[in-house]
Design an enzyme around this catalytic site. Structure first.
Site, mmCIF file in Angstrom:
data_model
loop_
_atom_site.group_PDB
_atom_site.id
_atom_site.type_symbol
_atom_site.label_atom_id
_atom_site.label_comp_id
_atom_site.label_asym_id
_atom_site.label_seq_id
_atom_site.Cartn_x
_atom_site.Cartn_y
_atom_site.Cartn_z
ATOM 1 N N ASN A 108 72.423 13.272 47.905
ATOM 2 C CA ASN A 108 71.766 13.403 46.597
ATOM 3 C C ASN A 108 71.540 12.012 46.015
ATOM 4 O OD1 ASN A 108 70.945 14.726 44.083
ATOM 5 N ND2 ASN A 108 72.898 14.012 43.261
ATOM 6 N N HIS A 110 71.375 10.053 42.445
ATOM 7 C CA HIS A 110 71.704 10.208 41.020
ATOM 8 C C HIS A 110 71.275 8.935 40.278
ATOM 9 C CE1 HIS A 110 73.607 11.712 37.467
ATOM 10 N NE2 HIS A 110 74.148 10.519 37.297
ATOM 11 N N ASP A 151 78.190 15.578 41.455
ATOM 12 C CA ASP A 151 78.140 14.112 41.588
ATOM 13 C C ASP A 151 79.496 13.504 41.954
ATOM 14 O OD1 ASP A 151 75.435 14.248 40.779
ATOM 15 O OD2 ASP A 151 75.955 14.045 38.671
ATOM 16 N N ALA A 180 65.870 0.688 42.145
ATOM 17 C CA ALA A 180 67.071 1.206 42.815
ATOM 18 C C ALA A 180 66.808 2.466 43.649
ATOM 19 C CB ALA A 180 68.163 1.475 41.781
#
Ligand code: GAR
Length: 207
Positions: A108, A110, A151, A180
């Site tokens: 994932n 984030h 997360d 990023a």
């Protein structure tokens, strides 16, 4: 060749970064076999179709119940033959049975430096609102494996981005993506596709 299933919910700029990185060789040894959205209006679906990749929408509203939605999602993932599931701006919290099935095979992105500004209430623009509200001077993005928490899985890569005076949630979101997210998501996939990392005791290390 690692087979990727990319799960999306919105604009799909992270999907685009993956597509571009496969095309220009920043990601090797991987190809996308399917793109799945929980939202029929997601522009990410259009990006997939333009790239000639099978794309489908599996909407909770069409499935009758949350359980059936998860079953349909799992079935689609299994029938795609994906080795790695990539949550690229996917706003669905994955249920236990999907997380278990893809343990250490689901990642994932984030939009913050975990463990800051993450967890249940932090997604999309809300993350950047919270970052500005707290006045932190450095934020960034994190790619991590998905575990049973929100997360909380093993961290693969992080990249910091400076907060600037006058930033709005929107300008900060855009800069975090450009500097990023679109960098570390492809890098993480390339590391996995080329067998360069492993997970041991909940931590990611180089092989
Ligand atoms: C990205 O900023 C991603 O980090 C975030 O949603 C955005 C999706 O953009 N994901 C989360 O907040 C997950 N908790 P995209 O659809 O253009 O890739």
């Amino acid at each position: 060749m690692l087979k990727l299933a990319v799960l999306v919910s919105g604009g799909g700029t992270n999907l685009q970064a993956i597509l571009d990185s496969i095309a220009d060789g920043r990601i090797t040894n991987a190809r996308i076999v399917t793109v799945i959205s929980n939202n029929k209006n997601a522009y990410a679906l259009e990006r997939a179709r333009r790239a000639g990749i099978p794309a489908q929408c599996i909407c909770p509203g069409d499935c009758g119940s949350r359980e059936r939605f998860y079953d349909a999602l799992l079935e689609a993932l299994e029938s795609s033959g994906a080795d790695l599931v990539v949550l690229a701006g996917c706003m669905v919290v994955m249920p236990e049975k999907i997380v278990k099935k893809y343990e250490n095979r689901m990642i994932n992105i984030h939009p913050a430096l975990i463990p800051s500004f993450c967890g249940k209430d932090y997604y999309g623009l809300r993350v950047h609102e919270a970052v500005l509200g707290r006045g932190v001077k450095v934020t960034g993005a994190t790619v991590h494996f998905v575990d049973q928490g929100t997360d909380t899985g093993p961290i693969i890569l992080q990249k910091a981005v400076g907060v600037r005076p006058g930033d709005t949630p929107e300008t900060l979101q855009r800069r975090v993506m450009e500097e990023a997210e679109w960098v570390i998501m492809p890098q993480a996939i390339d590391l996995i596709a080329n067998g360069k990392i492993k997970v041991e005791n909940g931590l990611v290390t180089e092989r």
